[in-house]
Design an enzyme around this catalytic site. Structure first.
Site, PDB file in Angstrom:
ATOM      1  CB  SER A 240      -0.903  -0.020   1.248  1.00 55.11           C
ATOM      2  OG  SER A 240      -1.770   1.094   1.276  1.00 55.11           O
ATOM      3  CB  CYS A 241       2.005   3.732  -1.478  1.00 52.14           C
ATOM      4  SG  CYS A 241       1.131   3.690  -3.046  1.00 52.14           S
ATOM      5  N   GLY A 242       0.407   5.926  -0.909  1.00 52.44           N
ATOM      6  CA  GLY A 242      -0.486   7.075  -0.927  1.00 52.44           C
ATOM      7  C   GLY A 242      -1.656   6.898  -1.875  1.00 52.44           C
ATOM      8  CD1 TRP A 269      -3.323   8.491   3.800  1.00 58.49           C
ATOM      9  CD2 TRP A 269      -3.800   6.522   4.725  1.00 58.49           C
ATOM     10  NE1 TRP A 269      -3.735   8.727   5.094  1.00 58.49           N
ATOM     11  CE2 TRP A 269      -4.033   7.520   5.678  1.00 58.49           C
ATOM     12  CE3 TRP A 269      -4.041   5.185   5.074  1.00 58.49           C
ATOM     13  CZ2 TRP A 269      -4.487   7.249   6.963  1.00 58.49           C
ATOM     14  CZ3 TRP A 269      -4.500   4.910   6.356  1.00 58.49           C
ATOM     15  CH2 TRP A 269      -4.714   5.928   7.278  1.00 58.49           C
TER      16      TRP A 269
END
Length: 285
Positions: A240-242, A269
């Site tokens: 996962s990330c931004g 996110w």
């Protein structure tokens, strides 16, 4: 991992194969919203000879308000065919050398059934540092036919991620910088809360490559980055990330370590962190 399995190719390899009719080079340079010059303008100023621009925002589901979500297989096939890529081609993807979007584009190709896809190690940064040729201006590709078939096992939805907070069946690894993960820094997208998915681990994607050369770090250093963050390489993993782009850097590093069956949380996110989103955690993992 054997050379045949390694998703990375060297600048030497690409320089030797640039003229091959079945090798298609894509520039997938990407930046966060508001950062100038725009990636397309960078591409127009300088790109690898013959490279076509892969626009992460354009090759996405335009009916979804979230940034650059995976499109339908039909759209992906149409968009990729318009870039001149056919199912029998070898695709080589690069970005500016900051390792943001080439791995995302690579994972998209794998998710839509195209196995013959590689990433240029070091990207444009390493290529130019070695004095290799670049071109400017737009490259217009001769359209090809690309048939895509979507593999949902490689991608996760928010519903699956919410269920996972309860059952912890999959480890979640967040690629954002530590200050964003811990909730100490404001998110670059307006209206998004600060923090992380409860139970997630943090492996900032910038720790996985050498910023000076743009090359990905050796396998032993990649392994140490994950195990040092409490990640088990023998148990299921979601990255996962931004907004689902730099998570691909973790996906790529894991793939090089032989962990090839991970999934990527597409909304990341920018979905979870919305004001109306699920509960969040702050502080260190």
């Amino acid at each position: 991992m054997t050379t045949a399995d390694d998703p990375l190719v060297s600048t030497d390899w690409l320089a030797a194969h640039l003229g091959d009719a079945d090798v298609k080079v894509l520039d997938a340079t990407f930046k966060l919203p508001g950062v100038l010059p725009l990636p397309k303008d960078d591409y127009l100023a300088a790109h690898l000879p013959g490279a076509v621009f892969f626009d992460v925002d354009a090759i996405s589901d335009h009916s979804n308000p979230l940034p650059h979500m995976f499109p339908s297989a039909e759209q992906f096939g149409r968009d990729i065919g318009a870039l001149g890529v056919g199912n029998s081609d070898t695709v080589v993807i690069y970005d500016a050398g900051g390792w943001v979007a080439a791995p995302r584009a690579w994972w998209m190709f794998l998710s839509y059934g195209h196995r013959n896809v590689r990433i240029l190690n070091g990207g444009l940064k390493k290529w130019r540092a070695e004095g290799r040729p670049v071109e400017s201006g737009e490259v217009t590709a001769k359209p090809a036919t690309f048939k895509a078939s979507y593999d949902p096992k490689r991608v996760r939805s928010i519903e699956q991620m919410i269920a996972n907070v309860g059952n912890r069946a999959e480890q979640v690894i967040d690629a954002r910088a530590a200050d964003r993960f811990e909730g100490r820094a404001a998110e670059p997208r307006p209206g998004i809360r600060a923090g992380h998915i409860p139970g997630a681990r943090n492996v900032p994607y910038g720790n996985l490559f050498d910023a000076a050369t743009g090359a990905m770090k050796p396998l032993d250093e990649l392994r140490a980055a994950f195990t040092g963050a409490g990640v088990r390489l023998d148990a299921p993993i979601v990255t996962s990330c931004g907004s689902g782009v730099s998570a691909g850097v973790l996906t790529l590093a894991l793939y090089r370590l032989g962990v090839t069956d991970t999934a990527l949380y597409d909304g990341s996110w920018s979905e979870w962190g919305q004001a109306s989103g699920p509960p969040i955690a702050t502080g260190p993992a």
